[in-house]
Scaffold this motif. Structure first.
Motif, mmCIF file in Angstrom:
data_model
loop_
_atom_site.group_PDB
_atom_site.id
_atom_site.type_symbol
_atom_site.label_atom_id
_atom_site.label_comp_id
_atom_site.label_asym_id
_atom_site.label_seq_id
_atom_site.Cartn_x
_atom_site.Cartn_y
_atom_site.Cartn_z
ATOM 1 N N HIS A 1 0.846 -1.201 0.000
ATOM 2 C CA HIS A 1 0.000 0.000 0.000
ATOM 3 C C HIS A 1 0.879 1.249 0.000
ATOM 4 O O HIS A 1 2.006 1.225 0.489
ATOM 5 N N ASP A 2 0.351 2.320 -0.524
ATOM 6 C CA ASP A 2 1.125 3.550 -0.668
ATOM 7 C C ASP A 2 0.939 4.426 0.575
ATOM 8 O O ASP A 2 -0.024 5.191 0.672
ATOM 9 N N PHE A 3 1.874 4.305 1.512
ATOM 10 C CA PHE A 3 1.778 5.093 2.737
ATOM 11 C C PHE A 3 2.461 6.451 2.603
ATOM 12 O O PHE A 3 2.607 7.164 3.597
ATOM 13 N N SER A 4 2.848 6.809 1.378
ATOM 14 C CA SER A 4 3.364 8.152 1.160
ATOM 15 C C SER A 4 2.222 9.144 0.966
ATOM 16 O O SER A 4 2.445 10.347 0.903
ATOM 17 N N GLN A 5 1.002 8.637 0.875
ATOM 18 C CA GLN A 5 -0.156 9.489 0.650
ATOM 19 C C GLN A 5 -1.031 9.547 1.893
ATOM 20 O O GLN A 5 -0.535 9.594 3.009
ATOM 21 N N GLY A 6 -2.341 9.463 1.729
ATOM 22 C CA GLY A 6 -3.267 9.684 2.846
ATOM 23 C C GLY A 6 -3.434 8.525 3.791
ATOM 24 O O GLY A 6 -4.233 8.603 4.739
ATOM 25 N N LEU A 7 -2.698 7.424 3.583
ATOM 26 C CA LEU A 7 -2.846 6.266 4.449
ATOM 27 C C LEU A 7 -1.963 6.322 5.693
ATOM 28 O O LEU A 7 -2.145 5.545 6.620
ATOM 29 N N LEU A 8 -0.996 7.249 5.728
ATOM 30 C CA LEU A 8 -0.014 7.234 6.813
ATOM 31 C C LEU A 8 -0.645 7.501 8.177
ATOM 32 O O LEU A 8 -0.380 6.783 9.142
ATOM 33 N N GLU A 9 -1.479 8.524 8.282
ATOM 34 C CA GLU A 9 -2.095 8.845 9.563
ATOM 35 C C GLU A 9 -3.070 7.753 10.011
ATOM 36 O O GLU A 9 -3.043 7.352 11.187
ATOM 37 N N PRO A 10 -3.931 7.208 9.117
ATOM 38 C CA PRO A 10 -4.760 6.069 9.542
ATOM 39 C C PRO A 10 -3.929 4.873 10.001
ATOM 40 O O PRO A 10 -4.324 4.167 10.936
ATOM 41 N N LEU A 11 -2.773 4.645 9.360
ATOM 42 C CA LEU A 11 -1.897 3.555 9.791
ATOM 43 C C LEU A 11 -1.365 3.821 11.194
ATOM 44 O O LEU A 11 -1.335 2.917 12.041
ATOM 45 N N ARG A 12 -0.955 5.052 11.447
ATOM 46 C CA ARG A 12 -0.423 5.389 12.772
ATOM 47 C C ARG A 12 -1.481 5.164 13.850
ATOM 48 O O ARG A 12 -1.192 4.596 14.913
ATOM 49 N N LEU A 13 -2.718 5.575 13.567
ATOM 50 C CA LEU A 13 -3.805 5.388 14.534
ATOM 51 C C LEU A 13 -4.095 3.901 14.747
ATOM 52 O O LEU A 13 -4.375 3.473 15.879
ATOM 53 N N LEU A 14 -4.027 3.127 13.674
ATOM 54 C CA LEU A 14 -4.256 1.685 13.794
ATOM 55 C C LEU A 14 -3.171 1.033 14.657
ATOM 56 O O LEU A 14 -3.462 0.205 15.522
ATOM 57 N N LEU A 15 -1.915 1.423 14.429
ATOM 58 C CA LEU A 15 -0.828 0.856 15.222
ATOM 59 C C LEU A 15 -0.944 1.247 16.691
ATOM 60 O O LEU A 15 -0.550 0.476 17.577
ATOM 61 N N GLU A 16 -1.469 2.427 16.954
ATOM 62 C CA GLU A 16 -1.716 2.818 18.346
ATOM 63 C C GLU A 16 -2.656 1.817 19.014
ATOM 64 O O GLU A 16 -2.436 1.401 20.157
ATOM 65 N N GLU A 17 -3.708 1.436 18.289
ATOM 66 C CA GLU A 17 -4.709 0.539 18.867
ATOM 67 C C GLU A 17 -4.198 -0.891 19.004
ATOM 68 O O GLU A 17 -4.671 -1.642 19.856
ATOM 69 N N THR A 18 -3.262 -1.296 18.137
ATOM 70 C CA THR A 18 -2.755 -2.674 18.176
ATOM 71 C C THR A 18 -1.469 -2.807 18.985
ATOM 72 O O THR A 18 -0.937 -3.904 19.131
ATOM 73 N N SER A 19 -0.961 -1.697 19.520
ATOM 74 C CA SER A 19 0.387 -1.673 20.093
ATOM 75 C C SER A 19 0.569 -2.658 21.244
ATOM 76 O O SER A 19 1.667 -3.182 21.456
ATOM 77 N N ALA A 20 -0.477 -2.944 21.998
ATOM 78 C CA ALA A 20 -0.332 -3.823 23.158
ATOM 79 C C ALA A 20 -0.284 -5.292 22.781
ATOM 80 O O ALA A 20 0.195 -6.118 23.575
ATOM 81 N N SER A 21 -0.757 -5.643 21.577
ATOM 82 C CA SER A 21 -0.844 -7.057 21.195
ATOM 83 C C SER A 21 0.039 -7.424 20.012
ATOM 84 O O SER A 21 0.374 -8.597 19.828
ATOM 85 N N LEU A 22 0.459 -6.458 19.213
ATOM 86 C CA LEU A 22 1.085 -6.737 17.924
ATOM 87 C C LEU A 22 2.449 -7.413 18.077
ATOM 88 O O LEU A 22 3.333 -6.919 18.774
ATOM 89 N N LEU A 23 2.621 -8.554 17.382
ATOM 90 C CA LEU A 23 3.879 -9.291 17.380
ATOM 91 C C LEU A 23 4.587 -9.245 16.025
ATOM 92 O O LEU A 23 5.815 -9.337 15.966
ATOM 93 N N HIS A 24 3.817 -9.133 14.952
ATOM 94 C CA HIS A 24 4.353 -9.267 13.592
ATOM 95 C C HIS A 24 3.735 -8.174 12.723
ATOM 96 O O HIS A 24 2.518 -8.107 12.573
ATOM 97 N N LEU A 25 4.597 -7.322 12.132
ATOM 98 C CA LEU A 25 4.121 -6.221 11.291
ATOM 99 C C LEU A 25 4.870 -6.232 9.969
ATOM 100 O O LEU A 25 6.096 -6.125 9.935
#
Length: 475
Positions: free
Chosen positions: A326-350
């Motif tokens: 996916h192209d995170f150089s465009q409008g997806l970067l901020e939604p990705l950051r917010l998603l990682l915030e929500e998964t930060s306590a459980s995420l093992l593999h990215l």
């Protein structure tokens, strides 16, 4: 068990044959007996596995011929060959692929069933008449052996596996599939095999490289609801494209969502290379429990898809997330950051490979990445990152105690300042040539930083292959 382990690791198939003939326990589990998966991977395997299968066949044939005789002392009832590492390319000198193991087991099941029928037919001929036939039918039958295995089937092996599942289901040697993988089979072939599987054991179904589309999925998915333990469903390269909504695609999406909702144990879903733009909410809306592994590589996601995911009940449960392509150089970067915030306590593999990320994008994500305190794997291959950015990433993620593997891209400053080369006779344009000296210097800097940090457990590599990606069931 100790003799079995020693014979397997030393590549002694004849010893294994004799051990199986006198096995005093009801269960023989390869992975438990041999030990770590690495031991199975790094030692001769094919002849040893075949020897065990042939020994079980010989034992069952003997029991059919002499049903009342148990002088061998063999009490084997379950042969578990799950977890034997796949070697599809034959890299090891005596490696065994899951495909060849599937064929060997299927042939064994068919052979034993055929021998059983021949024995019963001979018995009927010896005892002519109704009373004789009844006597032959009433002869004690051996209890048989259940074989727990991971199965991989394609067009070449379809016929023998179908026969093994259908004719051998009530025979002395019975296949119990744990993980089922089918590649490039017809719809009818997939359905036929799914209907023949024992529903009690299946934990994964992997239907890859099959252009099913929404129509094909609507045919296949209803057959999965008979598997109560199905936790993983992989549908990559299914040729689902709903970027341009139509009345037909809307019906297909509702159907797909409803059928996924009929899988109560589902925890892993791979929809890689489906074009889902703006439809992720509709597809996942009927799931009964949160997903723990979600692979959406090259799925043409839009910001609304990531926003939905970050607000869904899946986010706090996600252990594995693949958003490659996916192209995170465009409008997806901020939604990705917010998603990682929500998964930060459980995420093992990215996995964020080939996402057009530059230094500035990585810099924006770093604070959130550092909050993913349980992260074990980070994939960044194919992004446009500099040596300086990679060194900064390394230093700032050393604090993540479980991080053990980072796959990084060739640094952009290690390419030669030359125009891209075209191979004569080919239309393909290759990337600009790599400067070997610069790459070696960058690699040495990264290695030195790792050495200075004392993190000998942490691997940084620019090779995206051969490192054994974390499987959901090992998370």
């Amino acid at each position: 068990p100790i003799l079995f382990q020693a014979a397997f690791l030393d590549g002694r198939p004849l010893v294994l044959r004799d051990l199986v003939a006198a096995w005093p326990f009801p269960v023989l589990n390869f992975q438990r007996l041999v030990g770590r998966r690495e031991l199975l991977r790094d030692h001769p395997c094919k002849l040893c596995v075949q020897a065990v299968i042939l020994a079980v066949v010989a034992q069952l044939r003997q029991q059919l011929e002499e049903p009342g005789r148990h002088s061998s002392g063999c009490r084997l009832r379950v042969l578990d060959v799950t977890g034997v590492p796949d070697d599809p390319a034959g890299r090891a000198p005596d490696g065994m692929s899951v495909w060849s193991g599937t064929v060997a087991l299927a042939k064994a099941c068919v052979e034993v069933s055929k021998h059983q029928r021949e024995f019963q037919r001979r018995g009927s001929k010896r005892h002519k008449g109704r009373s004789g036939a009844a006597t032959a039918a009433a002869a004690p039958q051996p209890p048989g052996v259940d074989v727990h295995a991971d199965l991989f089937v394609n067009g070449t092996s379809y016929g023998i596996l179908r026969d093994a599942l259908q004719t051998g289901a009530a025979g002395p040697l019975r296949l119990k599939c744990r993980e089922f993988q089918a590649e490039k089979l017809s719809l009818a072939g997939i359905v036929s095999l799914l209907e023949s599987l024992d529903p009690s054991c299946v934990r994964r179904v992997d239907l890859r490289f099959r252009n099913l589309g929404l129509t094909g999925l609507s045919v296949i998915l209803p057959h999965l609801s008979r598997f109560p333990e199905l936790r993983s469903l992989k549908l990559q390269y299914s040729n689902v494209d709903v970027r341009r909504p139509t009345p037909e695609s809307a019906i297909g999406i509702r159907c797909l969502a409803g059928q996924l909702g009929m899988l109560p144990s589902l925890r892993e879903l791979n929809l890689g290379s489906s074009r889902l733009s703006g439809n992720l909410r509709q597809i996942l809306c009927d799931l009964q429990a949160p997903l723990e592994s979600l692979e959406l590589a090259f799925c043409s996601l839009v910001p609304a898809d990531l926003a939905f995911l970050s607000q869904s009940f899946h986010a706090p449960a996600l252990k594995r997330l693949d958003l490659s392509g996916h192209d995170f150089s465009q409008g997806l970067l901020e939604p990705l950051r917010l998603l990682l915030e929500e998964t930060s306590a459980s995420l093992l593999h990215l996995d964020l490979m080939e996402c057009r990320m530059a230094d500035s994008h990585l810099d924006a994500l770093l604070p959130t990445l550092r909050r993913c305190s349980r992260l074990r794997f980070l994939g960044l291959y194919g992004n446009s990152l500099s040596t300086a950015a990679l060194k900064d990433l390394l230093q700032k993620t050393l604090e993540l105690p479980d991080l053990c593997l980072v796959v990084y891209p060739f640094p952009v400053d290690c390419y030669k300042p030359e125009p891209p080369r075209r191979v004569p006779g080919s239309r393909r344009i290759y990337e600009e040539p790599m400067d070997g000296e610069r790459l070696a210097a960058a690699t040495a800097e990264i290695s030195q930083l790792l050495a200075n940090s004392g993190r000998t457990d942490l691997v940084w590599t620019y090779n995206p292959y051969g490192h054994g990606a974390l499987d959901y069931f090992s998370l």
